[in-house]
Motif scaffolding. Sequence first.
Motif, PDB file in Angstrom:
ATOM      1  N   LEU A   7       0.830  -1.204   0.000  1.00  0.00           N
ATOM      2  CA  LEU A   7       0.000   0.000   0.000  1.00  0.00           C
ATOM      3  C   LEU A   7       0.867   1.258   0.000  1.00  0.00           C
ATOM      4  N   PRO A   8       0.517   2.231  -0.841  1.00  0.00           N
ATOM      5  CA  PRO A   8       1.236   3.502  -0.806  1.00  0.00           C
ATOM      6  C   PRO A   8       0.772   4.339   0.372  1.00  0.00           C
ATOM      7  N   HIS A   9       1.557   5.312   0.724  1.00  0.00           N
ATOM      8  CA  HIS A   9       1.155   6.238   1.773  1.00  0.00           C
ATOM      9  C   HIS A   9       0.117   7.213   1.218  1.00  0.00           C
ATOM     10  N   ILE A  10      -0.616   7.858   2.121  1.00  0.00           N
ATOM     11  CA  ILE A  10      -1.577   8.861   1.685  1.00  0.00           C
ATOM     12  C   ILE A  10      -0.837  10.014   1.009  1.00  0.00           C
ATOM     13  N   ASP A  11      -1.533  10.687   0.078  1.00  0.00           N
ATOM     14  CA  ASP A  11      -0.866  11.702  -0.729  1.00  0.00           C
ATOM     15  C   ASP A  11      -1.636  13.028  -0.682  1.00  0.00           C
ATOM     16  N   LYS A  12      -1.310  13.922  -1.617  1.00  0.00           N
ATOM     17  CA  LYS A  12      -1.884  15.261  -1.632  1.00  0.00           C
ATOM     18  C   LYS A  12      -3.402  15.242  -1.813  1.00  0.00           C
ATOM     19  N   ALA A  13      -3.906  14.347  -2.663  1.00  0.00           N
ATOM     20  CA  ALA A  13      -5.350  14.297  -2.886  1.00  0.00           C
ATOM     21  C   ALA A  13      -6.085  13.954  -1.595  1.00  0.00           C
ATOM     22  N   TYR A  14      -5.526  13.034  -0.836  1.00  0.00           N
ATOM     23  CA  TYR A  14      -6.121  12.642   0.443  1.00  0.00           C
ATOM     24  C   TYR A  14      -6.089  13.812   1.423  1.00  0.00           C
TER      25      TYR A  14
ATOM     26  N   SER B 209      -4.369   8.423  -3.699  1.00  0.00           N
ATOM     27  CA  SER B 209      -4.632   7.604  -2.528  1.00  0.00           C
ATOM     28  C   SER B 209      -6.045   7.797  -2.003  1.00  0.00           C
ATOM     29  N   LEU B 210      -6.731   8.852  -2.394  1.00  0.00           N
ATOM     30  CA  LEU B 210      -8.111   9.034  -1.965  1.00  0.00           C
ATOM     31  C   LEU B 210      -9.001   7.952  -2.575  1.00  0.00           C
ATOM     32  N   ALA B 211      -8.791   7.643  -3.850  1.00  0.00           N
ATOM     33  CA  ALA B 211      -9.547   6.571  -4.501  1.00  0.00           C
ATOM     34  C   ALA B 211      -9.237   5.235  -3.838  1.00  0.00           C
ATOM     35  N   LEU B 212      -7.966   4.997  -3.513  1.00  0.00           N
ATOM     36  CA  LEU B 212      -7.588   3.772  -2.819  1.00  0.00           C
ATOM     37  C   LEU B 212      -8.239   3.729  -1.439  1.00  0.00           C
ATOM     38  N   SER B 213      -8.246   4.844  -0.748  1.00  0.00           N
ATOM     39  CA  SER B 213      -8.885   4.915   0.559  1.00  0.00           C
ATOM     40  C   SER B 213     -10.353   4.527   0.471  1.00  0.00           C
ATOM     41  N   ASP B 214     -11.052   5.036  -0.536  1.00  0.00           N
ATOM     42  CA  ASP B 214     -12.462   4.680  -0.726  1.00  0.00           C
ATOM     43  C   ASP B 214     -12.632   3.179  -0.892  1.00  0.00           C
ATOM     44  N   ARG B 215     -11.756   2.555  -1.685  1.00  0.00           N
ATOM     45  CA  ARG B 215     -11.859   1.106  -1.927  1.00  0.00           C
ATOM     46  C   ARG B 215     -11.570   0.321  -0.648  1.00  0.00           C
ATOM     47  N   LEU B 216     -10.557   0.735   0.091  1.00  0.00           N
ATOM     48  CA  LEU B 216     -10.207   0.021   1.321  1.00  0.00           C
ATOM     49  C   LEU B 216     -11.309   0.159   2.371  1.00  0.00           C
ATOM     50  N   ILE B 217     -11.912   1.337   2.451  1.00  0.00           N
ATOM     51  CA  ILE B 217     -13.012   1.540   3.391  1.00  0.00           C
ATOM     52  C   ILE B 217     -14.217   0.703   2.979  1.00  0.00           C
ATOM     53  N   SER B 218     -14.511   0.636   1.697  1.00  0.00           N
ATOM     54  CA  SER B 218     -15.635  -0.181   1.223  1.00  0.00           C
ATOM     55  C   SER B 218     -15.434  -1.647   1.587  1.00  0.00           C
ATOM     56  N   SER B 219     -14.204  -2.135   1.421  1.00  0.00           N
ATOM     57  CA  SER B 219     -13.910  -3.522   1.796  1.00  0.00           C
ATOM     58  C   SER B 219     -14.129  -3.744   3.288  1.00  0.00           C
ATOM     59  N   LEU B 220     -13.744  -2.765   4.073  1.00  0.00           N
ATOM     60  CA  LEU B 220     -13.918  -2.868   5.519  1.00  0.00           C
ATOM     61  C   LEU B 220     -15.399  -2.821   5.894  1.00  0.00           C
ATOM     62  N   GLU B 221     -16.165  -1.993   5.211  1.00  0.00           N
ATOM     63  CA  GLU B 221     -17.584  -1.854   5.523  1.00  0.00           C
ATOM     64  C   GLU B 221     -18.363  -3.139   5.241  1.00  0.00           C
ATOM     65  N   VAL B 222     -18.058  -3.817   4.141  1.00  0.00           N
ATOM     66  CA  VAL B 222     -18.829  -5.011   3.771  1.00  0.00           C
ATOM     67  C   VAL B 222     -18.352  -6.266   4.489  1.00  0.00           C
ATOM     68  N   ALA B 223     -17.198  -6.211   5.121  1.00  0.00           N
ATOM     69  CA  ALA B 223     -16.666  -7.394   5.805  1.00  0.00           C
ATOM     70  C   ALA B 223     -17.494  -7.715   7.050  1.00  0.00           C
ATOM     71  N   ASP B 224     -17.726  -9.002   7.266  1.00  0.00           N
ATOM     72  CA  ASP B 224     -18.368  -9.460   8.492  1.00  0.00           C
ATOM     73  C   ASP B 224     -17.332  -9.765   9.573  1.00  0.00           C
ATOM     74  N   VAL B 225     -16.150 -10.155   9.128  1.00  0.00           N
ATOM     75  CA  VAL B 225     -15.037 -10.469  10.023  1.00  0.00           C
ATOM     76  C   VAL B 225     -13.777  -9.865   9.424  1.00  0.00           C
ATOM     77  N   VAL B 226     -12.941  -9.277  10.273  1.00  0.00           N
ATOM     78  CA  VAL B 226     -11.670  -8.703   9.832  1.00  0.00           C
ATOM     79  C   VAL B 226     -10.536  -9.447  10.533  1.00  0.00           C
ATOM     80  N   ILE B 227      -9.528  -9.833   9.746  1.00  0.00           N
ATOM     81  CA  ILE B 227      -8.350 -10.498  10.296  1.00  0.00           C
ATOM     82  C   ILE B 227      -7.126  -9.684   9.899  1.00  0.00           C
ATOM     83  N   ILE B 228      -6.348  -9.292  10.889  1.00  0.00           N
ATOM     84  CA  ILE B 228      -5.121  -8.536  10.635  1.00  0.00           C
ATOM     85  C   ILE B 228      -3.943  -9.367  11.106  1.00  0.00           C
ATOM     86  N   ALA B 229      -3.026  -9.659  10.203  1.00  0.00           N
ATOM     87  CA  ALA B 229      -1.809 -10.400  10.547  1.00  0.00           C
ATOM     88  C   ALA B 229      -0.627  -9.450  10.433  1.00  0.00           C
ATOM     89  N   SER B 230       0.149  -9.342  11.506  1.00  0.00           N
ATOM     90  CA  SER B 230       1.218  -8.345  11.487  1.00  0.00           C
ATOM     91  C   SER B 230       2.360  -8.729  12.417  1.00  0.00           C
TER      92      SER B 230
END
Length: 202
Positions: A44-51, A68-89
């Motif tokens: 993932l790129p870092h947020i940019d001027k548009a954001y 990155s604003l368009a990417l942010s919209d897509r990532l938020i949409s994925s988070l909104e529709v998810a029933d379960v979120v798994i983060i591995a880090s």
Amino acid sequence: MNVLVINSSPQQDESSAYSVVQTIITRLLELNTTEVEHIDATALPHIDKAYARALCSVDNEHDSSYGSLALSDRLISSLEVADVVIIASPIHNYSLPSGLKSWVDHVVRAGRTFEITATGKRALLDDKPVYILISSGGVFSGKDANQPDFFTPYMKEVMATIGLNNIQFFSIEATVGDKISVQQRIEDVQHQVREHLMATTV
């Protein structure tokens, strides 16, 4: 059921934490028809001027079709529709790796996932189960801890900012040990996860 997996390990599906991701997904598949979306946070790129302009816009007028604003919209949409979120880090230098921090910066966004009010920030997302699977070369919990942990309190706070409070942490620590010991730790955490999932309704 929609499952969103955010993997911020440089090793991706070969990481210690991802082996626990597979344990969760296997169990969810046994319970439900499950669709899984994987996000490689290391890419993932870092947020940019548009954001930045969008967040600073008083009238909220902005072009969300690029950057990155368009990417942010897509990532938020994925988070909104998810029933379960798994983060591995992994834990990097006591805290988040930069890829996971970039994902956080994209989805924790004023006007989309939280709003600013006279009394503080108000979350806009519905709560859902979030499993955060951590791998660490050192030991950061319990009486044998030999390093600080800024990862866990930060993730609790920043996820709560957008409405995600149902968080379970599972950690594989001392991963720089011998392979047999590390594998045993992974299996112990996999067992903990299975026990948790059997005791809860996802």
